[in-house]
Scaffold this motif. Sequence first.
Motif, PDB file in Angstrom:
ATOM      1  N   UNK A  20       0.688  -1.065   0.043  1.00 41.61           N
ATOM      2  CA  UNK A  20      -0.093  -0.035  -0.071  1.00 41.61           C
ATOM      3  C   UNK A  20       0.807   1.244  -0.016  1.00 41.61           C
ATOM      4  N   UNK A  21       1.788   1.180  -0.918  1.00 37.33           N
ATOM      5  CA  UNK A  21       2.720   2.334  -0.974  1.00 37.33           C
ATOM      6  C   UNK A  21       3.598   2.454   0.173  1.00 37.33           C
ATOM      7  N   UNK A  22       3.727   1.363   1.310  1.00 38.40           N
ATOM      8  CA  UNK A  22       4.518   1.628   2.416  1.00 38.40           C
ATOM      9  C   UNK A  22       5.459   0.863   1.912  1.00 38.40           C
ATOM     10  N   UNK A  23       7.033   1.150   2.602  1.00 37.78           N
ATOM     11  CA  UNK A  23       8.142   0.295   2.680  1.00 37.78           C
ATOM     12  C   UNK A  23       8.140  -0.910   3.211  1.00 37.78           C
ATOM     13  N   UNK A  24       7.083  -1.103   4.336  1.00 31.80           N
ATOM     14  CA  UNK A  24       7.024  -2.259   5.062  1.00 31.80           C
ATOM     15  C   UNK A  24       6.032  -3.446   4.552  1.00 31.80           C
ATOM     16  N   UNK A  25       6.284  -3.675   3.313  1.00 35.15           N
ATOM     17  CA  UNK A  25       5.518  -4.712   2.775  1.00 35.15           C
ATOM     18  C   UNK A  25       6.144  -5.593   1.900  1.00 35.15           C
ATOM     19  N   UNK A  26       5.214  -6.666   1.574  1.00 37.84           N
ATOM     20  CA  UNK A  26       6.001  -7.900   0.782  1.00 37.84           C
ATOM     21  C   UNK A  26       6.390  -7.404  -0.604  1.00 37.84           C
ATOM     22  N   UNK A  27       5.398  -6.985  -1.503  1.00 40.75           N
ATOM     23  CA  UNK A  27       5.921  -6.686  -2.740  1.00 40.75           C
ATOM     24  C   UNK A  27       6.833  -5.544  -2.932  1.00 40.75           C
ATOM     25  N   UNK A  28       7.005  -4.668  -1.872  1.00 39.01           N
ATOM     26  CA  UNK A  28       8.332  -3.888  -2.033  1.00 39.01           C
ATOM     27  C   UNK A  28       9.447  -4.393  -1.547  1.00 39.01           C
ATOM     28  N   UNK A  29       9.626  -5.267  -0.533  1.00 40.78           N
ATOM     29  CA  UNK A  29      10.686  -5.671  -0.114  1.00 40.78           C
ATOM     30  C   UNK A  29      11.369  -7.008  -1.120  1.00 40.78           C
ATOM     31  N   UNK A  30      10.233  -7.677  -1.832  1.00 40.61           N
ATOM     32  CA  UNK A  30      10.568  -8.750  -2.870  1.00 40.61           C
ATOM     33  C   UNK A  30      10.945  -8.034  -4.384  1.00 40.61           C
ATOM     34  N   UNK A  31      10.741  -6.808  -4.236  1.00 36.86           N
ATOM     35  CA  UNK A  31      11.070  -5.860  -5.427  1.00 36.86           C
ATOM     36  C   UNK A  31      10.141  -6.655  -6.691  1.00 36.86           C
ATOM     37  N   UNK A  32       8.634  -6.621  -6.484  1.00 34.55           N
ATOM     38  CA  UNK A  32       8.092  -7.528  -7.337  1.00 34.55           C
ATOM     39  C   UNK A  32       7.646  -6.361  -8.288  1.00 34.55           C
ATOM     40  N   UNK A  33       7.379  -6.920  -9.907  1.00 28.32           N
ATOM     41  CA  UNK A  33       7.148  -6.034 -10.805  1.00 28.32           C
ATOM     42  C   UNK A  33       5.694  -5.875 -10.882  1.00 28.32           C
ATOM     43  N   UNK A  34       5.029  -4.683 -10.658  1.00 25.47           N
ATOM     44  CA  UNK A  34       3.358  -4.637 -10.694  1.00 25.47           C
ATOM     45  C   UNK A  34       2.926  -3.047 -10.991  1.00 25.47           C
ATOM     46  N   UNK A  35       1.867  -3.134 -11.522  1.00 28.54           N
ATOM     47  CA  UNK A  35       1.242  -1.874 -11.923  1.00 28.54           C
ATOM     48  C   UNK A  35       0.504  -1.200 -10.833  1.00 28.54           C
ATOM     49  N   UNK A  36       0.519  -0.154 -10.761  1.00 29.71           N
ATOM     50  CA  UNK A  36       0.057   0.514  -9.350  1.00 29.71           C
ATOM     51  C   UNK A  36      -1.091   1.849  -9.741  1.00 29.71           C
ATOM     52  N   UNK A  37      -1.179   1.902 -10.967  1.00 28.24           N
ATOM     53  CA  UNK A  37      -2.155   3.120 -11.125  1.00 28.24           C
ATOM     54  C   UNK A  37      -3.542   2.394 -10.938  1.00 28.24           C
ATOM     55  N   UNK A  38      -4.530   3.269 -10.555  1.00 21.25           N
ATOM     56  CA  UNK A  38      -5.711   3.139 -10.374  1.00 21.25           C
ATOM     57  C   UNK A  38      -6.711   3.198 -11.783  1.00 21.25           C
ATOM     58  N   UNK A  39      -7.964   2.477 -11.950  1.00 24.05           N
ATOM     59  CA  UNK A  39      -8.550   2.662 -13.086  1.00 24.05           C
ATOM     60  C   UNK A  39      -9.000   4.140 -13.223  1.00 24.05           C
ATOM     61  N   UNK A  40      -8.858   4.381 -14.414  1.00 19.77           N
ATOM     62  CA  UNK A  40      -9.308   6.046 -14.688  1.00 19.77           C
ATOM     63  C   UNK A  40     -10.714   6.351 -14.735  1.00 19.77           C
ATOM     64  N   UNK A  41     -11.526   5.184 -14.719  1.00 18.81           N
ATOM     65  CA  UNK A  41     -12.983   5.250 -14.894  1.00 18.81           C
ATOM     66  C   UNK A  41     -13.817   4.967 -13.344  1.00 18.81           C
ATOM     67  N   UNK A  42     -12.898   4.787 -12.325  1.00 17.27           N
ATOM     68  CA  UNK A  42     -13.535   4.475 -11.032  1.00 17.27           C
ATOM     69  C   UNK A  42     -13.371   5.219  -9.837  1.00 17.27           C
ATOM     70  N   UNK A  43     -12.938   6.616 -10.179  1.00 15.95           N
ATOM     71  CA  UNK A  43     -12.526   7.366  -9.029  1.00 15.95           C
ATOM     72  C   UNK A  43     -13.707   7.619  -7.937  1.00 15.95           C
TER      73      UNK A  43
END
Length: 342
Positions: A230-253
Amino acid sequence: MEEVADTKARKGGARLCSLCDQRRAALKRPKTLEQICRECFYKVFEEEIHQVIVENQLFKPGERVAIGASGGKDSTVLAYVLSELNRRHNYGLDLFLLSVDEGITGYRDDSLETVKRNEIQYGLPLKIVSYKDLYGWTMDEIVKMIGLKNNCTFCGVFRRQALDRGAALLKVDKVATGHNADDIAETVLLNILRGDIARLSRCTSITTGEDGPIPRCKPFKYTYEKEINLNQICTYAYFKRLDYFSTECIYSPNAYRGFARELIKDLERIRPRAILDIIKSGENFRISTNTKMPEQRTCERCGYISSQKWCKACVLLEGLNRVCQSWVLGEAKALIMMAERK
């Protein structure tokens, strides 16, 4: 030497991991409030997912399993962790990535590039199904036709069916999705607010659709979103340096779910276990025997499961096509009138 290092760490104000008591704590777990190091976090995070899979008998050896892959944090972590656990614990699964292209320029086309990289990184075959091929419409075209007000309704209905159709093409036995504890708690609240008894009775189930074409399971049912990323440094995806896309859908604000999500976040800040408590409450709901539940049948138009004569996707498509025909007729009349004036 270790005692000296520990003393220095404590003198410097750094907390040691509450599990190993050797390394510096890197995060506080939302569920347990334990302060643990990165290495211990990997172990407990992966072990908890493994225990959920084993205790709930989510998979059987030899099964073909499609991982719903959007390129986002949840599905990317699920693909990585499930691949690791499959090898480590010898689940004996054939894993695939399954993506849905809704046709949203500047969003889904970019996220699918991430999924294509994941295909190579994790060595998992990828299948992509598109709204355009399945329904004859992209979400860009739908929004252009109906506007932003109800577009999430169309997308949600089409996406659920698209996943099933893609899974059928892959001939898989099950679909695994990255829905986490936050997602499930949000769904419990939404179904209460909508008075949707039918969905309320099944939304907390870790496996759904067992009476349908292809069951779906949620290995992350008890996993907090913060522990995935969740855009925090204390998380699995961040620590593992996983390749993911983080932009929210442009039609769902302004999607209705977003308001439930904000409420969940507020509750979590006050009481971290609120998310799991909401899920537990949902699990304990009992539907009155006097409540009439919808009967499952098949859509007369496309053959998909439905509680009505036509499934929701066919009803929505019929409405879209009528609107389109009216628009085309209107445009044609306008062109004729312009030609006559000239």
